[in-house]
Write an enzyme that holds these catalytic residues in place. Structure first.
Site, PDB file in Angstrom:
ATOM      1  N   LYS A  31       0.667  -1.138   0.101  1.00 23.36           N
ATOM      2  CA  LYS A  31       0.139   0.032  -0.046  1.00 23.36           C
ATOM      3  C   LYS A  31       0.859   1.158   0.099  1.00 23.36           C
ATOM      4  O   LYS A  31       2.083   1.306   0.396  1.00 23.36           O
ATOM      5  CB  LYS A  31      -0.975  -0.013   1.249  1.00 23.36           C
ATOM      6  CG  LYS A  31      -1.908  -1.129   0.966  1.00 23.36           C
ATOM      7  CD  LYS A  31      -3.432  -0.723   1.003  1.00 23.36           C
ATOM      8  CE  LYS A  31      -4.218  -1.838   0.290  1.00 23.36           C
ATOM      9  NZ  LYS A  31      -5.321  -2.206   1.264  1.00 23.36           N
TER      10      LYS A  31
ATOM     11  N   ARG B  16      -4.038 -10.097   3.979  1.00 16.17           N
ATOM     12  CA  ARG B  16      -4.314 -10.207   2.437  1.00 16.17           C
ATOM     13  C   ARG B  16      -2.916  -9.709   1.915  1.00 16.17           C
ATOM     14  O   ARG B  16      -2.831  -8.625   1.983  1.00 16.17           O
ATOM     15  CB  ARG B  16      -5.384  -9.536   1.945  1.00 16.17           C
ATOM     16  CG  ARG B  16      -5.925  -9.159   0.681  1.00 16.17           C
ATOM     17  CD  ARG B  16      -7.197  -8.164   0.588  1.00 16.17           C
ATOM     18  NE  ARG B  16      -7.438  -8.205  -0.861  1.00 16.17           N
ATOM     19  CZ  ARG B  16      -7.061  -7.351  -1.795  1.00 16.17           C
ATOM     20  NH1 ARG B  16      -5.922  -6.524  -1.126  1.00 16.17           N
ATOM     21  NH2 ARG B  16      -7.431  -7.433  -2.928  1.00 16.17           N
TER      22      ARG B  16
HETATM   23  N1  HH2 Z   1      -7.324  -3.675  -0.436  1.00 19.27           N
HETATM   24  C1  HH2 Z   1      -7.686  -3.780  -1.634  1.00 19.27           C
HETATM   25  C2  HH2 Z   1      -8.585  -4.296  -2.257  1.00 19.27           C
HETATM   26  N2  HH2 Z   1      -9.461  -5.018  -1.427  1.00 19.27           N
HETATM   27  N3  HH2 Z   1     -10.011  -6.137   0.654  1.00 19.27           N
HETATM   28  C3  HH2 Z   1      -9.849  -5.970   1.958  1.00 19.27           C
HETATM   29  N4  HH2 Z   1     -10.584  -6.585   2.867  1.00 19.27           N
HETATM   30  N5  HH2 Z   1      -8.756  -5.178   2.540  1.00 19.27           N
HETATM   31  C4  HH2 Z   1      -8.063  -4.563   1.997  1.00 19.27           C
HETATM   32  O1  HH2 Z   1      -7.037  -3.852   2.491  1.00 19.27           O
HETATM   33  C5  HH2 Z   1      -8.120  -4.431   0.623  1.00 19.27           C
HETATM   34  C6  HH2 Z   1      -9.139  -5.243  -0.064  1.00 19.27           C
HETATM   35  C7  HH2 Z   1      -6.657  -2.798  -2.410  1.00 19.27           C
HETATM   36  O2  HH2 Z   1      -5.533  -3.557  -2.677  1.00 19.27           O
HETATM   37  P1  HH2 Z   1      -5.527  -4.490  -4.255  1.00 19.27           P
HETATM   38  O3  HH2 Z   1      -6.377  -5.489  -4.570  1.00 19.27           O
HETATM   39  O4  HH2 Z   1      -4.048  -4.925  -4.651  1.00 19.27           O
HETATM   40  O5  HH2 Z   1      -5.614  -3.314  -5.444  1.00 19.27           O
HETATM   41  P2  HH2 Z   1      -6.734  -2.803  -6.218  1.00 19.27           P
HETATM   42  O6  HH2 Z   1      -7.935  -2.223  -5.658  1.00 19.27           O
HETATM   43  O7  HH2 Z   1      -5.995  -1.709  -7.105  1.00 19.27           O
HETATM   44  O8  HH2 Z   1      -6.804  -3.968  -7.277  1.00 19.27           O
END
Ligand code: HH2
Length: 274
Positions: A215, A254
């Site tokens: 992040k 995660r």
């Molecule tokens: N962070 C992201 C997406 N989903 N779900 C939960 N429960 N907690 C989190 O901190 C969280 C999440 C964002 O990360 P990422 O999936 O890598 O990125 P993007 O939203 O750009 O696909």
């Protein structure tokens, strides 16, 4: 359908973004065959859960229509569910959650924190486990000016309220996880304070999930606010945040990098369980 979580170490939830635009891996796993292969790889590396998502939530990401999101996630869920791995669906749309569960997912991961009552209905009707995440505002604007009184108190209050509403609607208490939503409408200081005081969330009595992986607050700590360390160089920082979360009682982590996260989690657990 309660999910059995390991009791001696946190569960590792591997991230599978079937998107062209996710903040750190957008486009890498957009083709179904490549995404399925990535799922296999994460299973081999020790992922306990695979979190499949078809819409990026990064600030400024374009919204995705239901049809397109279904097209992205369903073939991947169908293929991976056959292998017996526990799958969660990362979506804010009840239609997607419903279809994903029919295809074999067992957990709904809702970054909008069950704001849509129809999502609660899906959880009740399917009996799935749900992760309720806190986000201030909406992805498009959430980072423009996040404001809290006491961030931990405010986020806890939101999560407890959302969990209580879900329980009253018929979701079983032991099928609710909570997540403070690292990076979702939070400053660097907000994210640090949440991690430092994560035990206060744990005391609410629900398994706590933490998603700090790659992040931007980590990049800002290691670089600067205007020139953060790039996402592909944030592994060590991710592991440092993960260990703090684990020590403070997180039950689910995660992560993008399953193998390093699993190893760090096992060593941390071996020391703490001695
Ligand atoms: N962070 C992201 C997406 N989903 N779900 C939960 N429960 N907690 C989190 O901190 C969280 C999440 C964002 O990360 P990422 O999936 O890598 O990125 P993007 O939203 O750009 O696909």
């Amino acid at each position: 359908m309660q999910i059995e979580l390991p009791t001696n170490r946190p569960a590792i939830m591997g991230i599978l973004n079937v998107t062209p635009d996710s903040f750190s891996d957008g486009g890498l796993f957009f083709e179904p065959e490549v995404a399925i292969e990535r799922g296999h790889q994460m299973m081999e590396q020790g992922a306990d859960i695979i979190d499949v998502g078809g819409e990026s939530t990064r600030p400024g990401a374009k919204p995705v229509f239901v049809e397109e999101e279904l097209k992205r996630v369903l073939p991947v869920i169908l293929a991976l569910a056959k292998l017996g791995v526990t799958i969660s669906i990362d979506t804010t749309k009840p239609e997607i959650a419903n279809a994903a569960i029919s295809a074999g997912a067992r957990i709904v991961n809702d970054v909008s924190g069950l704001r849509d009552p129809a999502m609660i209905e899906v959880c009740v009707e399917t009996g799935c486990t749900v992760c309720i995440m806190h986000m201030q505002g909406k992805p498009a604007t959430m980072q423009s000016n996040p404001l809290y009184g006491d961030v931990v108190r405010d986020v806890k209050e939101y999560l407890l309220h959302a969990a209580t509403v879900a329980e009253k609607a018929g979701v079983a208490k032991d099928q609710i996880w909570i997540d403070p939503g690292i990076g979702f409408g939070k400053t660097v200081e907000n994210n640090c304070e949440i991690l430092k005081r994560l035990d206060e969330f744990v005391r609410l009595g629900y398994p706590v999930l933490v998603g700090a992986s790659r992040k931007s607050f980590l990049g800002k700590i290691l670089g600067s606010k205007s020139n953060p360390l790039p996402a592909d160089q944030r592994l060590e920082a991710t592991l440092a945040a993960q260990v703090i979360a684990q020590l403070k009682g997180a039950r689910i982590l995660r992560v993008h990098d399953v193998l390093p996260a699993k190893r760090a989690g096992m060593v941390c657990a071996a020391i703490m369980n001695t």
